[in-house]
Write a protein that holds these residues in place. Structure first.
Motif, PDB file in Angstrom:
ATOM      1  N   PHE A 155       0.714  -1.121   0.149  1.00 50.90           N
ATOM      2  CA  PHE A 155       0.070   0.055   0.082  1.00 50.90           C
ATOM      3  C   PHE A 155       0.996   1.185   0.138  1.00 50.90           C
ATOM      4  O   PHE A 155       0.355   2.274  -0.158  1.00 50.90           O
ATOM      5  CB  PHE A 155      -0.933   0.094   1.252  1.00 50.90           C
ATOM      6  CG  PHE A 155      -1.741  -1.085   1.195  1.00 50.90           C
ATOM      7  CD1 PHE A 155      -3.005  -1.185   0.592  1.00 50.90           C
ATOM      8  CD2 PHE A 155      -1.593  -2.170   2.177  1.00 50.90           C
ATOM      9  CE1 PHE A 155      -3.685  -2.173   0.806  1.00 50.90           C
ATOM     10  CE2 PHE A 155      -2.600  -3.141   2.122  1.00 50.90           C
ATOM     11  CZ  PHE A 155      -3.440  -3.410   1.456  1.00 50.90           C
ATOM     12  N   THR A 156       2.077   0.925   0.152  1.00 48.78           N
ATOM     13  CA  THR A 156       3.002   2.216   0.449  1.00 48.78           C
ATOM     14  C   THR A 156       3.796   2.589  -0.805  1.00 48.78           C
ATOM     15  O   THR A 156       4.574   1.748  -0.980  1.00 48.78           O
ATOM     16  CB  THR A 156       3.899   2.100   1.722  1.00 48.78           C
ATOM     17  OG1 THR A 156       3.113   1.764   2.549  1.00 48.78           O
ATOM     18  CG2 THR A 156       4.681   3.250   2.059  1.00 48.78           C
ATOM     19  N   ARG A 157       3.759   3.622  -1.301  1.00 46.61           N
ATOM     20  CA  ARG A 157       4.457   4.142  -2.604  1.00 46.61           C
ATOM     21  C   ARG A 157       5.048   5.489  -2.770  1.00 46.61           C
ATOM     22  O   ARG A 157       5.800   5.832  -3.413  1.00 46.61           O
ATOM     23  CB  ARG A 157       3.541   3.477  -3.938  1.00 46.61           C
ATOM     24  CG  ARG A 157       3.212   2.035  -3.910  1.00 46.61           C
ATOM     25  CD  ARG A 157       4.542   1.541  -4.433  1.00 46.61           C
ATOM     26  NE  ARG A 157       4.111   0.104  -4.351  1.00 46.61           N
ATOM     27  CZ  ARG A 157       4.491  -0.858  -3.512  1.00 46.61           C
ATOM     28  NH1 ARG A 157       4.648  -0.636  -2.257  1.00 46.61           N
ATOM     29  NH2 ARG A 157       3.940  -2.002  -3.954  1.00 46.61           N
ATOM     30  N   SER A 158       4.484   6.344  -1.869  1.00 46.41           N
ATOM     31  CA  SER A 158       4.614   7.710  -2.287  1.00 46.41           C
ATOM     32  C   SER A 158       5.250   8.634  -0.837  1.00 46.41           C
ATOM     33  O   SER A 158       6.577   9.097  -1.118  1.00 46.41           O
ATOM     34  CB  SER A 158       3.497   8.443  -2.611  1.00 46.41           C
ATOM     35  OG  SER A 158       2.495   8.515  -1.436  1.00 46.41           O
ATOM     36  N   ASN A 159       4.915   8.745   0.298  1.00 46.60           N
ATOM     37  CA  ASN A 159       5.235   9.812   1.224  1.00 46.60           C
ATOM     38  C   ASN A 159       5.943   9.098   2.364  1.00 46.60           C
ATOM     39  O   ASN A 159       5.621   7.864   2.765  1.00 46.60           O
ATOM     40  CB  ASN A 159       4.268  10.808   1.405  1.00 46.60           C
ATOM     41  CG  ASN A 159       3.158   9.973   2.134  1.00 46.60           C
ATOM     42  OD1 ASN A 159       3.146   9.235   2.972  1.00 46.60           O
ATOM     43  ND2 ASN A 159       1.763  10.601   1.970  1.00 46.60           N
ATOM     44  N   ARG A 160       6.648   9.940   2.995  1.00 46.41           N
ATOM     45  CA  ARG A 160       7.472   9.295   4.243  1.00 46.41           C
ATOM     46  C   ARG A 160       6.487   9.137   5.642  1.00 46.41           C
ATOM     47  O   ARG A 160       6.755   8.339   6.204  1.00 46.41           O
ATOM     48  CB  ARG A 160       8.593  10.047   4.489  1.00 46.41           C
ATOM     49  CG  ARG A 160       9.647  10.206   3.396  1.00 46.41           C
ATOM     50  CD  ARG A 160      10.598  11.193   3.803  1.00 46.41           C
ATOM     51  NE  ARG A 160      11.863  11.039   2.837  1.00 46.41           N
ATOM     52  CZ  ARG A 160      12.985  11.902   2.749  1.00 46.41           C
ATOM     53  NH1 ARG A 160      13.235  12.390   3.911  1.00 46.41           N
ATOM     54  NH2 ARG A 160      13.918  11.661   1.902  1.00 46.41           N
ATOM     55  N   SER A 161       5.439   9.996   5.372  1.00 42.54           N
ATOM     56  CA  SER A 161       4.785   9.974   6.860  1.00 42.54           C
ATOM     57  C   SER A 161       3.956   8.787   6.934  1.00 42.54           C
ATOM     58  O   SER A 161       3.816   8.117   7.876  1.00 42.54           O
ATOM     59  CB  SER A 161       3.904  11.183   6.607  1.00 42.54           C
ATOM     60  OG  SER A 161       2.862  11.091   5.597  1.00 42.54           O
ATOM     61  N   THR A 162       3.647   8.302   5.696  1.00 44.38           N
ATOM     62  CA  THR A 162       2.611   7.070   5.469  1.00 44.38           C
ATOM     63  C   THR A 162       3.671   5.826   5.990  1.00 44.38           C
ATOM     64  O   THR A 162       3.397   4.586   6.839  1.00 44.38           O
ATOM     65  CB  THR A 162       2.037   6.741   4.431  1.00 44.38           C
ATOM     66  OG1 THR A 162       1.290   7.553   3.947  1.00 44.38           O
ATOM     67  CG2 THR A 162       1.424   5.550   4.247  1.00 44.38           C
ATOM     68  N   ALA A 163       4.954   6.010   5.598  1.00 40.21           N
ATOM     69  CA  ALA A 163       5.739   4.763   5.970  1.00 40.21           C
ATOM     70  C   ALA A 163       6.013   4.788   7.305  1.00 40.21           C
ATOM     71  O   ALA A 163       6.344   4.033   8.062  1.00 40.21           O
ATOM     72  CB  ALA A 163       7.009   4.936   5.176  1.00 40.21           C
ATOM     73  N   ARG A 164       6.300   5.909   7.865  1.00 43.21           N
ATOM     74  CA  ARG A 164       6.598   6.204   9.427  1.00 43.21           C
ATOM     75  C   ARG A 164       5.419   5.774  10.237  1.00 43.21           C
ATOM     76  O   ARG A 164       5.396   5.075  11.143  1.00 43.21           O
ATOM     77  CB  ARG A 164       6.836   7.661   9.812  1.00 43.21           C
ATOM     78  CG  ARG A 164       7.403   7.838  10.916  1.00 43.21           C
ATOM     79  CD  ARG A 164       7.658   9.308  11.208  1.00 43.21           C
ATOM     80  NE  ARG A 164       8.676   9.685  10.300  1.00 43.21           N
ATOM     81  CZ  ARG A 164       8.415  10.741   9.376  1.00 43.21           C
ATOM     82  NH1 ARG A 164       7.179  11.127   9.302  1.00 43.21           N
ATOM     83  NH2 ARG A 164       9.165  10.993   8.733  1.00 43.21           N
TER      84      ARG A 164
END
Length: 1778
Positions: A982-991
């Protein structure tokens, strides 16, 4: 070799007048009658031979004689004739096989093919052939002397001597090629010669034995002297050795030699050119070997020639691997096998020749398996190939040479192929035995009445002989004294057998493996029976156990594979086909777009790729394998029906029958296609084994039914099988045949069918249970080595089939080894169980108790291995039911300061990995958000509570992209990788995803912590773990261990907030679950609060946001049992105590508004002492907070409580004012009041004794301590013990906060008073507990950093005082005060009250650990306590001794002897009521109770490692029995005092008898010192007693030797009451001095105990009298550890006079008589033993002297003979002196 067309072209070129020559041949000397070429360009044999002979006659001597009479072109023509005839013979065989009948004399339809007697050389005139043979023999004779290697080397040496560098190449280019031409011509001539001799229809006069012998010699000579040195690159070495020249070798296996120098390198370079020349002769050599193989099959040979031929062929196994090597070794295998098959009398010799050849085979890992075997893809499909590879799962299959490039090929050793062929070639045609006792003609008798020899006996004999010889050589030592070189050969051979054991082409592999297993079992039984391992035998034992384990593991893999891949039963025909029913091998249902197909019979669906069928290859009609196998059975029954009486009975035709027929059918097809004799042997071997199984069935049924003539039900099938002995007569592939149907089955089906057949019929696999039972039985062997290796074998077996470990007999045998006496065995069993549960995590629960035992093991290595295994189990198995108990035990190990540092570090690493680390962090911040990010965010909002602690452990060990079901309604993702899609674009989501993952891990960790604390019912272990994880580390410490600790510390602090959040989730989950029973609910609450308390100590700030959640629980209205409410308060209040110093003003006000003070006050008023103390501490911290002035409610509430309790105490301090005695309720209230006031004095630090000037002032928080001290002293003086104890506890609260007050009380005598012996025992006990609590509190204050923080808060403390340590002088006051009372503490360790003794020992341990006591004073008392009968006291004292022994071992060594005597006195003093002192304890080992000495652990840890210390201790202990030393040390002057303390001697003898001796010298030293005392004192004492009895007239002088006749003492001792005996009348006379007689017998008791001790030790450790007598304590010898006998007796230390009183005359007399008689009997036995030993030594000495005299006499005779043989003229002349 040339083909026909090449030979004809060569003929046209070489022959200048071909037409004329043909005409000459047609009408010449020999008279030809055929044209040169007939049919399809074939040459006429007669004309060709005639022309060659005519050419030779015309040529005369023009040809050089050293090249032979025939030209190379002429030899080529003859070779072409041989090739032509061979081709025609093969065509004839194919036609004969296809039509099943060929008339041997028919030539009408030959179409150019020469038949039978007209075939080839048989058509040539005999005289012509004889002349040609003569010429060919000359070529063979010339070639037999060619040694190209030796000639080239000589020429090199010659040219080098002439300094002609270019002459070498010229010589090799000219002379070398000439030599090669001669050699090649000889090889070709020999091949032609042998072909002519073996041609069908040739005259037997052609067969010349000398020519055959010469051909064999040529083959052997070429292989040994030319080919082997050339291929191996050792020709220069061989040639140099013949000339005695030192040359450096080039082979890797000769690495010990020096490297090549410049000259040797030049020689090697030139020799390589020679090697290239020689390589051209390999083809001719191979052809010669093939012709010899045919010759041996057709022509009888002499034994000597056969041996020479066999030796030459076996030499090829020395070759290094290459393509040419493979071809020549194939020919060698065929040649040796042919000899072995045709000449049974040569078999023993050939087998013996194999073993020297094995030692010369290549040893490189990439070269040992160079023989490529082609398996049939039909009978050996891919699934079976994979199974075969898995049989060598111990690492061998990683070798590139095991599996060739082709999937159906396998590479094994050429020697292994040869051995398999030899065994299979011994098969003979089955035949019925002739019964000489039977009546009538044998031909008329039914075969069913005779026994059938199946033909396997000779194969079995060959296998047995080979295996026995191989095992014997493995058991022998190598030439250098080391391990035998045959041991790795055995291991490699077993690997090869396992690789082909499932292949139908080599059925003998299973027979050889079974023989190897039986031989290994016999060898192990032999070792077990002799009960010892000989020197140098260890490597052999390792080899055979490894081999046994490897074979059994392979069997287990085959069995479990067959169990998991069964043959499908014949399915029913489905009528309803609307719904698809899948029954595929993969076990899956619908597969989406994958190609599927439907069985035309049963309508079952399968996946095309599973059955090997695609859309393009789909047949018109397809049956699944189960239906196809059913069709095969039906077809065979129908076909057999058409045969009538010649066929097999229908009732015997089943699936097993058809599978065997399929196997035989297909082997016959392979034989028809390639004509290989090895396949024919395999075919016959399978058939013979089938017949053998039928014979076994017949015999067993006959025996079961009691038939004398045998069971005849299978006789028809036996007859059918006998008719099938010729493979050419069996069914072939065709429409509807069995073999054709076999090919219609899938690879998976055929594989299952073959493995199932092998599993059912294999004797090796059928004996698997017996083999495993044998290995399990060895686990009980006395030899440690055997037990350890047996475990390793079982480990291999369990690795192959983990389900075996679930069987009860496996578990029982393995569990017993966890208590094995050998550490190595226990470590091996932990490794076994560890590997098993790691591979099968779901089965770890079965061995939970094994892990518990391993964690408690005294061996460090065992404990380490157990922790490592549990690490893997806990991180991989979420369903491990023993998680809580195992974690609890490991927490205790980590908390034990005496535990090994490595063990503690392993535990810390385990819990850091399990509860703190991140796991897989595969989410990168650079990932791009996909369109599905909204779904991801929606999932992230899911609440994170109620995560089951049993469903997930560690993500790093769990497969990715899988989910684990939780106790809630959601599923928790396993790792960040599951979210990364689901994770492809921004760092906040990965965090956010990473944080989410960490929260999940913390939830799991929190639940596991709660589970562990709940199981242990204590949070102490978890507290110590976190304290260790978070302890400060010196900045200067840069070690790897310190770095790991820092990392763990950072992790613990980082994860603490998340852990606390997760714990509150668990708390709320428990709260919201009303279905939980009340008792279980209370336990859950207690466990959660205990864990929160532990984690709060790491991060107090993390609890601030949860204060509102905690406050309601402080009201203690949680709906649980009262005891659980008490424990909740005891855990909850310390949590607040941790948080309160971190509160800000607003937080403090919020707590005040929520009536926290009132809640604490209710706990103080109503709960137990522990909860009350915790609540007081929290309230005092609130009242003393830095913002307390702005939140006065807490101070006011504390003062209110203090005045309430103080006024109550004031009311009851004067008992005169009371009208009646105190009630029990009043006493309880006084106890609570004293406890609360003591806690207030301890925790409210603002109170000071400086404010005590105005004693009449009202109570305030500032003067609470001085006023309470007076109140406590008032109640301390009361006569009530309970109130006194409560007052003392209150006083200790003041001592905690104001240590100087303890010093003042010490000066006033209070400390000495409460500890004095006049003080009541409960008060003494309470004082010990109080001093211990003060010591531990001060220690915790310093280690936690509170003392340092308090020091830093003081502004008036200078830096110099901080460095000197004067700022915290109060910390050592308590220890210093108690040090002044150390003598009283030591006295209290000998108190008769058990609780006081334990408390005193425990306090001593703490004082020693803090350095407050002198170990020289404390250790002897701890040693004395080893005589205590209370196990917990003895164990605590032993722990203290062990700690001191690690720091100062010399102190324990110095005091051990005195400690043993002290322990005796201790037992006599503390336990005066016991019947006799005892130095033994009872322990259980493997379910058996055994006796051990109480000083055994101290002896092993402190004394056993140093021989000098051991002997010093043993000498001092034995010296106690020395009467002379005892008499000199006697200070008493009383006449009636006993000379010896028999109870002390009895106690000491028990210690000596049961000490854990490690070496024979220790036991022999005790016996040696005892013998010295017995000899010196015992004989004198025996004489004294005899003289005393003589003086009393009770013993005559002539009866001094001990004759019972006339011996009154001996006769009286036989009675139960000796003084009642008629013979004892004289003993009752007043003139007989009973006291003196008893004293003499008392002295004799010392010798009796020594004699008993000696006999016991000899029997226990298996020491002979001779060995004891020859022992020299001063002689240094290397010795092995000693072992005890398994059938040892119990040592008896009780003496008849022991404990007897002098005033009881009759009782004393009886005991003295018994003791006197035992003493005399033991002394007489001792004298006899000494006499026997002396006599044996004298005999040995005399024989040695005689031997030396004979040797000296023999030497003199030799000198005389030499002198007489010397001529007179050569004898030396006598000198003048002579």
């Amino acid at each position: 070799m040339m083909n026909v067309q090449e030979a004809m072209q060569l003929e046209e070129v070489d022959d200048p007048k071909p037409a004329a020559r043909r005409r000459s041949g047609a009408g010449g000397r020999y008279g030809g009658h055929r044209s040169n070429v007939i049919g399809n360009g074939s040459l006429d044999f007669s004309s060709t031979v005639e022309r060659i002979l005519s050419t030779l006659e015309q040529r005369g001597d023009d040809h050089p004689p050293h090249h032979g009479p025939l030209l190379q072109s002429e030899l080529s023509k003859l070779s072409m004739l041989c090739a032509q005839q061979q081709q025609q013979q093969q065509q004839l065989q194919l036609r004969s096989s296809s039509t099943k009948k060929v008339a041997s004399s028919s030539s009408s339809s030959n179409d150019g093919i020469i038949m039978d007697h007209e075939l080839g050389f048989a058509d040539v005139d005999v005289e012509m052939i004889l002349e040609l043979v003569g010429y060919l023999e000359k070529h063979v004779a010339l070639a037999s002397g060619i040694n190209i290697i030796q000639s080239t080397y000589k020429q090199i040496q010659k040219i080098r001597a002439e300094n002609n560098s270019g002459g070498i190449e010229e010589w090799i280019g000219k002379t070398g090629k000439d030599l090669l031409e001669v050699l090649s011509s000889g090889l070709e001539a020999a091949a032609i010669l042998l072909f002519i001799m073996t041609s069908p229809g040739c005259d037997r006069r052609i067969v010349n034995e000398d020519a055959i012998a010469a051909s064999m010699v040529l083959m052997k000579h070429t292989i040994i002297h030319n080919i082997i040195p050339a291929i191996n690159g050792t020709g220069h070495i061989v040639a140099a050795l013949k000339q005695n020249i030192q040359v450096a070798p080039t082979k890797k296996r000769r690495r010990s030699c020096t490297a090549l120098n410049g000259d040797d390198a030049a020689v090697l370079l030139h020799m390589r050119q020679c090697y290239k020349v020689i390589m051209k002769s390999i083809t001719g050599t191979i052809l010669l070997m093939e012709r010899l193989t045919i010759l041996i099959q057709r022509v009888p040979m002499d034994d000597q020639h056969l041996l020479s031929c066999s030796a030459g062929a076996l030499a090829t196994f020395e070759l290094d691997p290459s393509l040419d090597t493979y071809k020549i070794q194939v020919a060698a295998v065929a040649l040796v096998t042919s000899i072995f098959r045709q000449y049974p009398k040569m078999r023993e010799s050939i087998i013996q020749d194999l073993f020297p050849t094995m030692l010369l085979m290549p040893t490189g890992k990439k070269s040992i398996r160079s023989f490529s075997i082609q398996f049939s893809s039909v009978l050996f499909p891919e699934s079976v190939q994979k199974l075969s590879r898995s049989l060598l799962a111990d690492g061998v299959t990683n070798d590139s040479m095991l599996i060739a490039s082709s999937p159906s090929r396998a590479n094994i050793q050429p020697m292994s192929v040869l051995i398999l062929n030899l065994v299979q070639s011994a098969i003979v045609r089955p035949a019925y035995e002739e019964d000489e006792t039977a009546e009538g003609d044998d031909e008329d008798r039914d075969n069913s009445e005779r026994k059938l020899n199946t033909g396997l006996a000779r194969c079995q004999y060959v296998s047995n002989v080979f295996v026995q010889n191989l095992m014997q050589r493995c058991a022998q030592k190598g030439e250098d004294g080391g391990a035998s070189d045959f041991r790795p050969i055995l291991s490699n051979f077993i690997d090869d057998l396992l690789l082909v054991v499932l292949g139908p082409e080599y059925p003998a592999a299973e027979m050889i493996l079974l023989d190897i297993v039986n031989s290994i079992s016999l060898a192990i039984n032999e070792i077990v029976e002799r009960k010892n391992v000989r020197r140098g035998e260890e490597t052999y034992i390792n080899t055979i156990f490894e081999a046994l384990g490897k074979i059994c593991a392979a069997e287990a893999r085959i069995r479990i594979w067959n169990k998991n891949h069964p043959i499908q039963d014949l399915p029913p025909i489905r009528k309803n086909t609307a719904l698809r029913r899948f029954d595929c091998y993969c076990g899956k249902e619908e597969s989406g777009e994958k190609y599927t197909l439907n069985c035309d019979r049963c309508k079952t669906w399968c996946h095309g790729n599973c059955v090997g069928i695609s859309r393009e290859t789909q047949p018109d009609k397809w049956l699944c394998d189960a239906c196809q196998l059913g069709e095969i059975v039906n077809f065979e029954r129908e076909y057999t029906t058409t045969l009538g009486d010649l066929g097999c009975p229908i009732g015997l035709i089943d699936r097993s029958y058809c599978v065997r027929r399929l196997l035989l059918d297909y082997l016959s097809l392979l034989l028809e296609n390639n004509g290989h004799t090895g396949i024919q042997d395999a075919y016959k071997f399978h058939l013979a084994r089938w017949l053998n199984s039928l014979q076994v069935i017949n015999s067993s049924k006959a025996e079961r039914e009691g038939q004398k003539e045998g069971y005849t039900g299978n006789s028809a099938l036996v007859s059918v099988l006998l008719d099938m002995w010729d493979p050419s007569e069996t069914q072939t592939v065709g429409a509807g045949s069995l073999s054709g149907m076999l090919q219609c089955m899938s690879d998976e089906g055929r594989g299952r069918m073959m493995v199932d057949l092998i599993t059912k019929l294999s004797g090796l696999l059928n004996s698997f249970q017996d083999q495993v039972g044998f290995v399990l039985k060895l686990l009980k062997d006395q030899n440690t080595k055997i037990r350890k290796l047996s475990l390793r074998a079982i480990e291999k077996i369990a690795d192959a089939d983990p389900t075996l470990m679930l069987k009860p007999r496996f578990q029982k045998a393995v569990f017993h080894r966890f208590s094995d006496e050998a550490v190595s065995v226990r470590e091996a069993v932990v490794s076994l169980v560890g590997n098993y549960v790691i591979q099968s995590p779901e089965l770890a629960n079965a061995f939970h108790q094994a892990f518990v035992v391993g964690l408690a093991d005294p061996g460090i290595s065992v404990k380490k291995r157990t922790i490592t295994v549990l690490h893997s189990v806990l991180c991989n198995n979420p369903n491990y039911m023993g998680r809580a108990e195992a974690c609890g035990i490991m927490l205790r190990l980590a908390a034990d300061p005496k535990e090994d540092d490595i063990v503690r570090d392993l535990v810390h690493d385990l819990f850091a990995k399990l509860w703190l680390e991140n796991g897989d962090e595969t989410v990168q911040e650079s990932h791009i958000v996909s369109p599905e990010i909204k779904d991801c965010e929606g999932v992230l909002e899911t609440p994170t509570s109620k995560v089951s602690n049993m469903e997930y452990v560690g993500t790093s060990a769990t497969p990715r992209n899988c989910t684990l079901e939780t106790s809630g309604s959601r599923r928790v993702s396993n790792a960040p990788s599951a979210w990364s899609t689901f994770t492809r674009s921004n760092r906040s989501t990965a965090r956010r995803i990473r944080n989410r993952h960490l929260r999940i891990r913390c939830e799991v960790a929190a639940e596991q912590m709660v589970e562990v604390v709940k199981e242990a019912d204590s949070g102490e272990g978890l507290t110590l773990l976190f304290r260790e994880l978070c302890s400060d580390i010196l900045e200067s410490d840069k070690t790897k261990k310190a770095s790991a600790r820092k990392q763990r510390q950072c992790l613990a602090k980082e994860r603490s907030a998340m852990l606390i959040d997760a714990l509150f989730d668990i708390l709320l989950a428990v709260e919201d679950d009303p279905s939980t029973p009340k008792l279980e609910r209370g336990k859950e609450f207690v466990a959660v609060f205990r864990v929160i308390h532990v984690v709060t100590s790491v991060s107090p700030l993390a609890i601030l946001k949860h204060l509102d959640t905690l406050l309601p629980y402080l009201k203690l209205e949680n709906g649980v049992e009262s005891v659980h409410e008490e424990e909740i308060a005891s855990s909850l209040c310390p949590i607040f105590s941790r948080v309160i110093p971190q509160l800000e003003l607003q937080n403090l006000r919020n707590l005040a508004e929520k009536s926290m003070g009132d809640d604490l006050a209710r706990i103080i008023m109503n709960r137990g002492r522990l909860a009350t103390s915790s609540a007081v501490e929290a309230l005092c911290l609130l009242a003393g907070h830095k913002f307390a002035k702005d939140a006065k409610v807490f101070g006011e509430r504390l003062l209110q409580l203090a005045r309430t309790f103080y006024s109550y105490l004031e009311k009851h301090k004067n008992p005169e004012t009371a009208d009646r005695p105190l009630t029990s309720k009043a006493k309880r209230n006084i106890h609570r009041a004293l406890g609360v006031m003591g806690s207030i004095c301890r925790f409210f630090e603002s109170s000071s004794f400086d404010s005590a000037e105005a004693a009449d002032k009202d109570l305030s928080l500032e003067n609470v301590a001085p006023l309470c001290e007076k109140m406590f002293m008032n109640f301390f003086e009361k006569n009530d013990e309970e109130i006194t104890r409560a007052a003392l506890r209150g006083m200790v609260g003041i001592f905690h906060a104001h240590p100087k007050e303890m010093l003042r009380m010490e000066q006033n005598g209070l400390i000495a008073r409460v500890m004095s012996c006049s003080s009541p025992e409960p008060v003494q006990l309470e004082s010990l507990h109080c001093w211990r609590d003060i010591l531990l509190a001060e220690e915790e204050r310093i280690e936690s950093g509170a003392a340092k923080a308090k020091m830093d808060s003081k502004k008036n403390i200078t830096v110099s005082k901080k460095i000197s340590g004067d700022q915290d002088s109060d910390a050592i006051l308590c220890g210093g005060i108690l040090t002044r009372h150390d003598s009283r503490i030591y006295e209290m360790t000998s108190s008769r009250d058990v609780s006081i003794r334990y408390a005193a020992v425990d306090l001593t341990g703490h004082l020693l650990r803090q350095g407050q006591l002198n170990p020289n004073d404390a250790v002897p008392h701890m040693l004395a306590i080893q005589g205590d009968v209370e196990e917990r006291i003895r164990t605590r004292a032993l722990q203290i001794i062990m700690v001191e022994a690690q720091k100062r071992p010399e102190i324990v060594r110095q005091h051990l002897y005195s400690g043993i005597k002290r322990s005796y006195s201790f037992q006599k003093t503390v336990h005066p009521d016991i019947n006799e002192v005892n130095a033994l304890i009872t322990v259980r080992k493997e379910g058996i109770e055994e006796k051990e000495c109480v000083f055994g652990s101290v002896y092993k840890e402190c004394i056993a490692t140093i021989k000098r210390q051991r002997q010093s201790l043993l000498q001092n202990l034995v010296r106690v029995f020395d009467l002379s030393k005892m008499t000199n040390s006697t200070k008493s002057e009383k006449e009636q005092e006993w000379p010896a303390d028999l109870e002390l001697l009895s106690y000491t003898s028990q210690v000596l008898a049961y000490l854990p001796y490690g070496y024979p010298s220790d036991v022999l030293f005790v016996i040696h010192r005892s013998d010295a005392i017995i000899t010196r004192t015992g004989n004198d004492l025996l004489e004294k007693i005899s003289l005393f009895l003589q003086d009393c007239g009770l013993l005559s002088e002539d009866n001094f030797a001990g004759d019972e006749k006339g011996d009154i003492i001996a006769l009286a001792a036989k009675r139960h009451v000796p003084h009642h005996a008629k013979e004892a009348t004289a003993l009752l006379d007043s003139s007989f001095d009973v006291i003196k007689f008893a004293k003499l017998c008392n002295e004799a008791g010392c010798i009796i105990l020594l004699l008993r001790l000696k006999s016991f030790l000899q029997h226990l450790y298996g020491l002979s009298e001779s060995r004891c007598h020859q022992f020299d304590p001063n002689k240094k010898t290397a010795e092995k550890p000693i072992t005890k006998s398994s059938t040892s007796s119990v040592f008896t230390s009780k003496l008849p006079l022991q404990g007897k009183k002098i005033d009881d005359t009759n009782d004393l007399l009886d005991a003295a008589i018994f003791q006197c008689e035992e003493f005399r009997q033991l002394m007489r036995s001792e004298h006899k033993q000494i006499a026997i030993v002396m006599e044996e030594e004298a005999t040995t000495r005399a024989m040695r002297d005689v031997g030396q005299a004979e040797e000296s006499h023999y030497s003199d005779d030799e000198e005389m003979l030499q002198e007489s043989a010397t001529p007179t003229s050569k004898r030396p002349k006598p000198t003048v002196s002579e």
